[in-house]
Design a protein around this motif. Sequence first.
Motif, short mmCIF file in Angstrom:
data_model
loop_
_atom_site.label_atom_id
_atom_site.label_comp_id
_atom_site.label_asym_id
_atom_site.label_seq_id
_atom_site.Cartn_x
_atom_site.Cartn_y
_atom_site.Cartn_z
N ASP A 132 49.09 39.09 52.00
CA ASP A 132 47.89 38.45 52.54
C ASP A 132 46.75 38.50 51.52
O ASP A 132 46.88 39.08 50.44
N ALA A 133 45.62 37.89 51.87
CA ALA A 133 44.49 37.79 50.94
C ALA A 133 43.93 39.16 50.57
O ALA A 133 43.52 39.38 49.42
N LEU B 274 21.36 38.18 32.60
CA LEU B 274 22.25 39.22 33.12
C LEU B 274 22.34 39.17 34.65
O LEU B 274 23.42 39.37 35.22
N ILE B 275 21.22 38.90 35.31
CA ILE B 275 21.25 38.78 36.78
C ILE B 275 22.10 37.58 37.19
O ILE B 275 22.89 37.67 38.14
N SER B 276 21.93 36.47 36.48
CA SER B 276 22.73 35.27 36.80
C SER B 276 24.21 35.53 36.62
O SER B 276 25.04 35.09 37.41
N ILE B 277 24.56 36.28 35.57
CA ILE B 277 25.97 36.61 35.30
C ILE B 277 26.51 37.54 36.37
O ILE B 277 27.65 37.38 36.85
N LEU B 278 25.71 38.52 36.78
CA LEU B 278 26.14 39.48 37.82
C LEU B 278 26.39 38.77 39.15
O LEU B 278 27.44 38.96 39.78
N VAL B 279 25.44 37.92 39.57
CA VAL B 279 25.57 37.22 40.86
C VAL B 279 26.70 36.19 40.79
O VAL B 279 27.47 36.03 41.74
N SER B 280 26.82 35.51 39.65
CA SER B 280 27.91 34.55 39.47
C SER B 280 29.26 35.25 39.52
O SER B 280 30.24 34.73 40.07
N GLY B 281 29.32 36.47 38.96
CA GLY B 281 30.55 37.25 39.01
C GLY B 281 30.93 37.61 40.43
O GLY B 281 32.11 37.57 40.81
N LEU B 282 29.94 37.95 41.25
CA LEU B 282 30.19 38.26 42.66
C LEU B 282 30.73 37.03 43.38
O LEU B 282 31.69 37.11 44.17
N SER B 283 30.12 35.88 43.12
CA SER B 283 30.59 34.61 43.71
C SER B 283 32.03 34.33 43.30
O SER B 283 32.88 33.98 44.13
N TYR B 284 32.31 34.54 42.01
CA TYR B 284 33.66 34.27 41.49
C TYR B 284 34.68 35.25 42.09
O TYR B 284 35.82 34.87 42.40
N GLY B 285 34.28 36.51 42.28
CA GLY B 285 35.19 37.49 42.86
C GLY B 285 35.61 37.11 44.27
O GLY B 285 36.78 37.27 44.66
N LEU B 286 34.66 36.62 45.07
CA LEU B 286 34.98 36.15 46.42
C LEU B 286 35.93 34.97 46.36
O LEU B 286 36.93 34.90 47.09
N TYR B 287 35.61 34.03 45.49
CA TYR B 287 36.41 32.80 45.33
C TYR B 287 37.82 33.11 44.85
O TYR B 287 38.81 32.70 45.45
N SER C 123 43.72 40.40 46.70
CA SER C 123 42.41 40.75 46.15
C SER C 123 42.39 42.20 45.69
O SER C 123 41.79 42.53 44.66
N LEU C 124 43.03 43.09 46.44
CA LEU C 124 43.13 44.50 46.03
C LEU C 124 43.90 44.61 44.72
O LEU C 124 43.54 45.39 43.83
N LEU C 125 44.96 43.82 44.59
CA LEU C 125 45.75 43.82 43.37
C LEU C 125 44.90 43.36 42.18
O LEU C 125 44.97 43.95 41.09
N PHE C 126 44.09 42.32 42.39
CA PHE C 126 43.19 41.86 41.33
C PHE C 126 42.20 42.96 40.95
O PHE C 126 41.88 43.15 39.77
N ALA C 127 41.68 43.65 41.97
CA ALA C 127 40.70 44.70 41.71
C ALA C 127 41.33 45.85 40.91
O ALA C 127 40.72 46.35 39.95
N ILE C 128 42.53 46.26 41.30
CA ILE C 128 43.22 47.33 40.58
C ILE C 128 43.50 46.91 39.14
O ILE C 128 43.34 47.69 38.20
N SER C 129 43.92 45.66 38.96
CA SER C 129 44.20 45.14 37.62
C SER C 129 42.94 45.16 36.76
O SER C 129 42.98 45.52 35.57
N ALA C 130 41.81 44.77 37.37
CA ALA C 130 40.54 44.74 36.63
C ALA C 130 40.14 46.14 36.18
O ALA C 130 39.72 46.34 35.04
N VAL C 131 40.27 47.11 37.08
CA VAL C 131 39.93 48.49 36.74
C VAL C 131 40.88 49.03 35.67
O VAL C 131 40.45 49.69 34.71
N ALA C 132 42.17 48.75 35.83
CA ALA C 132 43.17 49.21 34.87
C ALA C 132 42.89 48.65 33.48
O ALA C 132 42.98 49.37 32.47
N CYS C 133 42.54 47.37 33.41
CA CYS C 133 42.24 46.73 32.12
C CYS C 133 40.96 47.30 31.51
O CYS C 133 40.85 47.47 30.29
N VAL D 277 38.84 42.37 50.17
CA VAL D 277 39.77 43.41 50.65
C VAL D 277 39.31 43.98 51.98
O VAL D 277 40.09 44.09 52.94
N LEU D 278 38.04 44.34 52.06
CA LEU D 278 37.50 44.96 53.26
C LEU D 278 37.52 44.02 54.46
O LEU D 278 38.08 44.34 55.52
#
Length: 397
Positions: free
Chosen positions: A242-243, A18-31, A247-257, A158-159
């Motif tokens: 812009d980026a 679970l930790i590997s999945i969480l950290v990998s998800g953070l890496s993927y979100g940046l990418y 990225s904000l659009l991706f985040a909103i889509s993720a929350v909406a889904c 986004v930030l």
Amino acid sequence: MNRIKEIFRSNSSYKMLLISILVSGLSYGLYKGMLDNYLAEIVKMTEMDRGVTEFFRELPGILLVFILAVFYMMSAETMYKAGAVIMLVGMSMFSLLPATKVLTILSLCIFSIGEHIQLGMKSTLTMSYAKPDKGGAALGVQSAASQVGTLAGYLVIVLVFSLITANQPYRFFFVIAAILAAVSLIYTLRIKGNSQPDATKRRFYFHKKYTKYYMLEMFYGARKQVFMTFGPYVLILFYGADAATISLLFAISAVACFIASPIVGRIIDKVGYKVVMVMDTIILVAVCACYGFAHHLFSMNVAFIICCVNYVLDSVISLASMASNVYVKDLADNQEEVKATISTGVSINHAITIFIALFGGWIWEALGIETLFVISAALGLCNSAYAATIKTRKKIA
């Protein structure tokens, strides 16, 4: 935390997983949060180039069944670790190599190979580490860990990219993403066990009774790929997003889904999978029309907002694809058949998407975004027309 302990076996490596999945998800979100803008602004990829890039990104999805067949003797843990190593290599290439088209596509393809290998193994390991009758809850925890990490990555982009508008730090954040991928690998290497990969993911399974399901996956894969590949790129190349915005659009889509997913599931149970598969296209046609023609009807600023809203809306209506899985379950004789058929459907889905990516780039470049999204709407209509021919089983009262 106590609730998680109630789901997983205490003698398993579920914490490391679970930790590997969480950290990998953070890496993927940046990418993922900056990838499309990086391709457009730094690598200078055109519409056609983006289609070619997506072809090579999706190619490992088709090759996966053959990769798993070749390494069928390896445990799920070993395959998961191999996927993590390959993902780290691909991410490191993004951070170290020159931003040429060829090297970028190569980096993306290698990362995608590791990503696809891990994709199947995550579910296998999660189910293996779960207590009896807790498999569904375990998969839910796994999905939540991945989503939380990815969403955090999006929000970081986004930030930072909102604050730094000039000389945006793409390379720096690829380095950070690579470091996070390395951290994920460290936890991955601490996973112990000898779980067997799901045998149904190593082979194709075809049966006449699933013919309509296979065709529906082709139509869905084709129409999905248009939005997944070219949706963000339209906002970047055509509207200048812009980026931070993407990225904000991706985040909103993720929350909406995340919010809409259980709602869509209940709708499927209540009205039936056939109705959902037919009706979602009505919304899709409107979405495609707005995406392709909004700039003809409104000012560019208003059209951009409309397209952003419609991108999120498309992400939500894509959840209706769950209905096809329920359809398979309705036809299947046992659970193993369900797994094998859905696995085959995913492969068919990938097969059609890589060609749509290539032709989609050419259509946009040669005929314009209007034609591209008219075709997407037409594919959706074909999907609904075909879904309307499904004969549902009558429920016994």
